[in-house]
Design an enzyme around this catalytic site. Structure first.
Site: not given
Length: 233
Positions: A96, A131, A135
């Site tokens: 995912a 983000h 990241k």
């Protein structure tokens, strides 16, 4: 379940907390610096490592007969390779781009809105994601999935981080300190705008979704997504 955490950064620690609260044990904590690891005492592995480590981590699990779920992004050029390995080993794999239960509902809302907006070509769409500064990949895997969801329902052909051309979706990726994750879809015309937005308030939502996904697949065989976990047709 006895869970192996492949990647013990902020997400790994959040998953550990949720997993223990739900009655599971953590039998392996592998940092990104760990060169080798044993899966002997594990029932399932949860991979939140680095893009450069994910394929090797997932492969090792599948070859050892250990179900594995992965939330690491930035490695999907090798996704078909992992699917083939999972099929050949009769293993268990779930990927995912985002384990948040709310985001996975947002994915479906995005596709529904895109189908409606496909009939209104004067509206131009933009995907914006924000983000934390740690990241490494941009755009996020979630932003890519959102853009692909729009492409599947409209005449848009691709997404880009650059200035979009005709039939391209522009993705704006921002990195700001201490932002767990925000994704917004904006349809704009000369007369008005339509926006849908998902804002994560902490990492707990991602961690909870990952543990729930692990609980769902640990006794199953095959390749799964969060749509299977949430029973979304």
């Amino acid at each position: 379940m006895r869970i192996a955490l492949l990647g013990y950064g902020k997400m790994g620690k959040a998953i550990e907390t949720i997993a223990i609260q739900r009655g599971h044990s953590i039998t392996l904590k592998m940092s990104s610096a760990t060169e080798s690891f044993s899966l002997q005492d594990c029932d399932i592995a949860i991979d939140f490592s680095l893009p450069s480590s994910a394929v090797a981590n997932i492969s090792k699990c599948l070859e050892a007969g250990i179900p594995v779920i992965s939330g690491t992004t930035g490695w999907l050029d090798d996704y078909d390779k992992i699917v083939s390995l999972c099929e050949s080993t009769k293993g268990t794999f779930l990927y995912a781009s985002n384990f948040s239960l709310g985001v996975n509902i947002f994915f479906e809302l995005n596709k529904t809105l895109a189908a409606l907006m496909a009939k209104l070509p004067k509206y131009k769409v933009t995907v914006e994601e924000i983000h934390h500064t740690q990241k490494l990949d941009a755009p996020s895997g979630t932003a890519i999935k959102l853009a692909n969801g729009i492409i599947g329902k409209t005449n848009y052909e691709k997404w880009t981080l650059d200035t979009p051309k005709q039939n391209e979706i522009g993705i704006l990726a921002k990195r700001i300190e201490n932002v767990p994750g925000t994704h917004e879809i904006i349809y704009k015309s000369e007369v008005d705008s339509i926006q849908i937005k998902h804002t994560a308030h902490s990492r707990e939502g991602f961690a909870l979704g990952a543990v729930i996904a692990a609980e769902f697949v640990h006794d199953k065989k095959g390749i799964f997504t969060m749509k299977d976990v949430l029973n979304i047709s």
